[in-house]
Design an enzyme around this catalytic site. Structure first.
Site, PDB file in Angstrom:
ATOM      1  N   SER A 169       0.826  -1.206   0.000  1.00  0.00           N
ATOM      2  CA  SER A 169       0.000   0.000   0.000  1.00  0.00           C
ATOM      3  C   SER A 169       0.856   1.249   0.000  1.00  0.00           C
ATOM      4  O   SER A 169       0.340   2.342  -0.194  1.00  0.00           O
ATOM      5  CB  SER A 169      -0.903  -0.006   1.230  1.00  0.00           C
ATOM      6  OG  SER A 169      -0.118  -0.066   2.404  1.00  0.00           O
ATOM      7  N   GLU A 207      -4.909   0.154  -7.773  1.00  0.00           N
ATOM      8  CA  GLU A 207      -3.858   1.023  -8.299  1.00  0.00           C
ATOM      9  C   GLU A 207      -2.797   0.110  -8.933  1.00  0.00           C
ATOM     10  O   GLU A 207      -2.288  -0.793  -8.264  1.00  0.00           O
ATOM     11  CB  GLU A 207      -3.220   1.844  -7.179  1.00  0.00           C
ATOM     12  CG  GLU A 207      -4.155   2.898  -6.592  1.00  0.00           C
ATOM     13  CD  GLU A 207      -3.505   3.683  -5.445  1.00  0.00           C
ATOM     14  OE1 GLU A 207      -3.645   4.913  -5.435  1.00  0.00           O
ATOM     15  OE2 GLU A 207      -2.877   3.065  -4.561  1.00  0.00           O
ATOM     16  N   HIS A 227      -2.312  -2.581  -6.153  1.00  0.00           N
ATOM     17  CA  HIS A 227      -2.778  -2.238  -4.806  1.00  0.00           C
ATOM     18  C   HIS A 227      -4.304  -2.292  -4.735  1.00  0.00           C
ATOM     19  O   HIS A 227      -4.989  -1.455  -5.337  1.00  0.00           O
ATOM     20  CB  HIS A 227      -2.248  -0.836  -4.425  1.00  0.00           C
ATOM     21  CG  HIS A 227      -2.670  -0.393  -3.068  1.00  0.00           C
ATOM     22  ND1 HIS A 227      -2.935   0.919  -2.748  1.00  0.00           N
ATOM     23  CD2 HIS A 227      -2.889  -1.097  -1.922  1.00  0.00           C
ATOM     24  CE1 HIS A 227      -3.292   0.999  -1.484  1.00  0.00           C
ATOM     25  NE2 HIS A 227      -3.271  -0.208  -0.962  1.00  0.00           N
ATOM     26  N   ASN A 260      -3.571   6.334  -0.845  1.00  0.00           N
ATOM     27  CA  ASN A 260      -3.103   6.413   0.541  1.00  0.00           C
ATOM     28  C   ASN A 260      -2.489   7.764   0.879  1.00  0.00           C
ATOM     29  O   ASN A 260      -2.515   8.177   2.042  1.00  0.00           O
ATOM     30  CB  ASN A 260      -2.136   5.275   0.869  1.00  0.00           C
ATOM     31  CG  ASN A 260      -2.890   4.051   1.380  1.00  0.00           C
ATOM     32  OD1 ASN A 260      -4.066   4.158   1.723  1.00  0.00           O
ATOM     33  ND2 ASN A 260      -2.224   2.924   1.426  1.00  0.00           N
TER      34      ASN A 260
HETATM   35  C1  LIG Z   1      -4.796   0.587   3.854  1.00  0.00           C
HETATM   36  C2  LIG Z   1      -4.990   0.201   2.399  1.00  0.00           C
HETATM   37  O1  LIG Z   1      -3.754   0.265   1.743  1.00  0.00           O
HETATM   38  C3  LIG Z   1      -5.926   1.114   1.692  1.00  0.00           C
HETATM   39  C4  LIG Z   1      -7.327   0.798   2.073  1.00  0.00           C
HETATM   40  O2  LIG Z   1      -7.801  -0.266   1.810  1.00  0.00           O
HETATM   41  S1  LIG Z   1      -8.175   1.994   2.883  1.00  0.00           S
HETATM   42  C5  LIG Z   1      -9.810   1.367   3.062  1.00  0.00           C
HETATM   43  C6  LIG Z   1     -10.627   1.743   1.891  1.00  0.00           C
HETATM   44  N1  LIG Z   1     -11.938   1.183   2.055  1.00  0.00           N
HETATM   45  C7  LIG Z   1     -12.986   1.917   2.442  1.00  0.00           C
HETATM   46  O3  LIG Z   1     -12.899   3.110   2.645  1.00  0.00           O
HETATM   47  C8  LIG Z   1     -14.267   1.146   2.565  1.00  0.00           C
HETATM   48  C9  LIG Z   1     -15.199   1.744   3.563  1.00  0.00           C
HETATM   49  N2  LIG Z   1     -16.409   0.940   3.636  1.00  0.00           N
HETATM   50  C10 LIG Z   1     -17.449   1.081   2.767  1.00  0.00           C
HETATM   51  O4  LIG Z   1     -17.440   1.916   1.874  1.00  0.00           O
HETATM   52  C11 LIG Z   1     -18.631   0.162   2.948  1.00  0.00           C
HETATM   53  O5  LIG Z   1     -18.604  -0.382   4.251  1.00  0.00           O
HETATM   54  C12 LIG Z   1     -18.595  -0.999   1.909  1.00  0.00           C
HETATM   55  C13 LIG Z   1     -18.900  -0.410   0.518  1.00  0.00           C
HETATM   56  C14 LIG Z   1     -17.248  -1.721   1.874  1.00  0.00           C
HETATM   57  C15 LIG Z   1     -19.626  -2.093   2.238  1.00  0.00           C
HETATM   58  O6  LIG Z   1     -20.838  -1.508   2.462  1.00  0.00           O
HETATM   59  P1  LIG Z   1     -22.141  -2.414   2.737  1.00  0.00           P
HETATM   60  O7  LIG Z   1     -22.140  -3.556   1.799  1.00  0.00           O
HETATM   61  O8  LIG Z   1     -23.290  -1.496   2.737  1.00  0.00           O
HETATM   62  O9  LIG Z   1     -21.995  -3.078   4.134  1.00  0.00           O
HETATM   63  P2  LIG Z   1     -21.281  -2.656   5.484  1.00  0.00           P
HETATM   64  O10 LIG Z   1     -22.157  -3.208   6.551  1.00  0.00           O
HETATM   65  O11 LIG Z   1     -20.923  -1.198   5.522  1.00  0.00           O
HETATM   66  O12 LIG Z   1     -19.917  -3.504   5.446  1.00  0.00           O
HETATM   67  C16 LIG Z   1     -19.903  -4.885   5.112  1.00  0.00           C
HETATM   68  C17 LIG Z   1     -18.751  -5.527   5.806  1.00  0.00           C
HETATM   69  O13 LIG Z   1     -17.524  -4.968   5.279  1.00  0.00           O
HETATM   70  C18 LIG Z   1     -16.688  -4.577   6.366  1.00  0.00           C
HETATM   71  N3  LIG Z   1     -15.873  -3.424   5.967  1.00  0.00           N
HETATM   72  C19 LIG Z   1     -16.305  -2.222   5.570  1.00  0.00           C
HETATM   73  N4  LIG Z   1     -15.250  -1.420   5.308  1.00  0.00           N
HETATM   74  C20 LIG Z   1     -14.129  -2.153   5.554  1.00  0.00           C
HETATM   75  C21 LIG Z   1     -12.733  -1.879   5.478  1.00  0.00           C
HETATM   76  N5  LIG Z   1     -12.263  -0.700   5.067  1.00  0.00           N
HETATM   77  N6  LIG Z   1     -11.888  -2.863   5.790  1.00  0.00           N
HETATM   78  C22 LIG Z   1     -12.333  -4.072   6.194  1.00  0.00           C
HETATM   79  N7  LIG Z   1     -13.650  -4.389   6.281  1.00  0.00           N
HETATM   80  C23 LIG Z   1     -14.533  -3.440   5.967  1.00  0.00           C
HETATM   81  C24 LIG Z   1     -17.672  -4.215   7.473  1.00  0.00           C
HETATM   82  O14 LIG Z   1     -17.056  -4.317   8.739  1.00  0.00           O
HETATM   83  C25 LIG Z   1     -18.743  -5.294   7.312  1.00  0.00           C
HETATM   84  O15 LIG Z   1     -18.272  -6.476   7.936  1.00  0.00           O
HETATM   85  P3  LIG Z   1     -19.287  -7.381   8.762  1.00  0.00           P
HETATM   86  O16 LIG Z   1     -20.332  -7.756   7.763  1.00  0.00           O
HETATM   87  O17 LIG Z   1     -18.441  -8.530   9.223  1.00  0.00           O
HETATM   88  O18 LIG Z   1     -19.807  -6.521   9.871  1.00  0.00           O
END
Ligand SMILES: C[C@H](O)CC(=O)SCCNC(=O)CCNC(=O)[C@H](O)C(C)(C)COP(=O)(O)OP(=O)(O)OC[C@H]1O[C@@H](n2cnc3c(N)ncnc32)[C@H](O)[C@@H]1OP(=O)(O)O
Length: 288
Positions: free
Chosen positions: A120, A155, A143, A193
């Site tokens: 990442s 990415e 990524h 990021n």
């Molecule tokens: C660090 C890395 O390099 C970069 C990254 O990955 S940064 C993270 C980027 N991701 C995000 O911003 C995602 C944020 N989350 C969302 O937009 C929404 O939750 C989603 C579109 C993924 C899913 O939405 P939806 O289907 O409506 O259901 P929602 O209840 O919100 O989430 C479903 C499941 O995904 C999980 N989840 C959501 N976001 C997550 C994340 N960022 N990481 C891990 N799990 C995640 C939730 O905990 C939930 O798990 P559960 O069912 O066991 O409780």
């Protein structure tokens, strides 16, 4: 290019396992490797829950469930990926660990295999030094974002020696698994990021300065900016220690604007690393 027929994934944690699932859903045979078979099996077992939830939500056809899981073979060895067309590394975000694993995989994978890293934040050209000179044109960054089965972005980051053909192959493989790839230059933190950690850092500074609580800052981001989750809830989903490590890498590369505030460091010192640890910025029911 067709979807790669056989894909290897190195690291059966949350990211690695869900990346494996993305390729399996597209019809590929997938080998999911961790340091030992039991860990790879655990990663695969978690995937059954991911697929079941997607079926429940009407987002995945129930009749394909078993076949998709059957195509993922857990392993503790590199040998089963000797004939893979694409191998994606998704182990912890530690430079020396990634380099060791990439070097081991390089020695086993066939010469035509494309080796991609899901780092990442670590520069691709730096990681490319772990593989042989012959492999470097077929070494690239890919990524994915968490949760990888759901999030549509990848990415794609060429290193200094990555060939144009490899970039095309990986961009097309992303489209085949229904992801949207964007081409990004090799710089620490890439695009997303750098933006995300600017937000994280400012959010922690607001807490350090006593401007607002994390709950209110998260509410501000959700209701004022339309983000699905606020920065504190999102850090908790990842791992606060990982966030600190990534921010330190970004600070080394881009300067003090990526310096994390005190409130985050204290939580890391206290072991309050996020949702999986039962406590981070918020308190949770501890689960596996
Ligand atoms: C660090 C890395 O390099 C970069 C990254 O990955 S940064 C993270 C980027 N991701 C995000 O911003 C995602 C944020 N989350 C969302 O937009 C929404 O939750 C989603 C579109 C993924 C899913 O939405 P939806 O289907 O409506 O259901 P929602 O209840 O919100 O989430 C479903 C499941 O995904 C999980 N989840 C959501 N976001 C997550 C994340 N960022 N990481 C891990 N799990 C995640 C939730 O905990 C939930 O798990 P559960 O069912 O066991 O409780």
């Amino acid at each position: 290019m067709q979807t790669p027929k056989k894909v290897g994934v190195l690291g059966a944690g949350t990211m690695g396992a869900e990346i494996a699932l993305c390729f399996s859903v597209a019809g590929a045979s997938v080998v999911l490797k961790d340091v030992e078979l039991a860990l790879a099996e655990k990663g695969k077992a978690r995937l059954a829950k991911v697929v079941d939830k997607a079926v429940e939500k009407g987002r995945f056809p129930a009749e394909e469930r078993d076949a998709v899981l059957d195509r993922i073979v857990p392993t503790g060895d590199y040998e089963p990926m000797a004939d893979a067309d694409l191998v994606v590394e998704a182990v912890f975000e530690k430079i020396e660990l990634k380099k060791a694993i990439l070097s081991e995989a390089d020695q086993v994978c066939k010469p035509e295999c494309v080796l991609a890293t899901n780092t990442s934040s670590i520069p691709i050209t730096l990681l490319s030094t772990a593989v042989s000179e012959a492999r470097r044109p077929r070494f690239v960054g890919a990524h994915f974002f968490a949760p990888a089965f759901v999030m549509k972005l990848v990415e794609v980051i060429p290193g200094l020696e990555t060939s144009d053909e490899t970039v095309d192959v990986v961009m097309e493989a992303c489209r085949q698994i229904k992801k949207n790839p964007i081409l990004v230059k090799d710089t620490a933190g890439f695009v997303v990021n750098r933006m995300l950690f600017a937000l994280f850092n400012e959010a922690v500074r607001l807490v350090d300065e006593g401007v607002a609580s994390c709950e209110d800052i998260d509410t501000g981001c959700r209701l004022g900016l339309g983000h699905p989750l606020g920065p504190f809830a999102l850090m908790d989903m990842a791992d606060l220690e990982m966030a600190l490590d990534v921010s330190n890498l970004l600070k080394d590369a881009h300067g003090d604007r990526f310096r994390f505030g005190t409130a985050l460091k204290q939580r890391v010192y206290a072991g309050h690393r996020g949702k999986r640890f039962g406590r981070g910025w918020y308190a949770y029911d501890k689960k596996d």
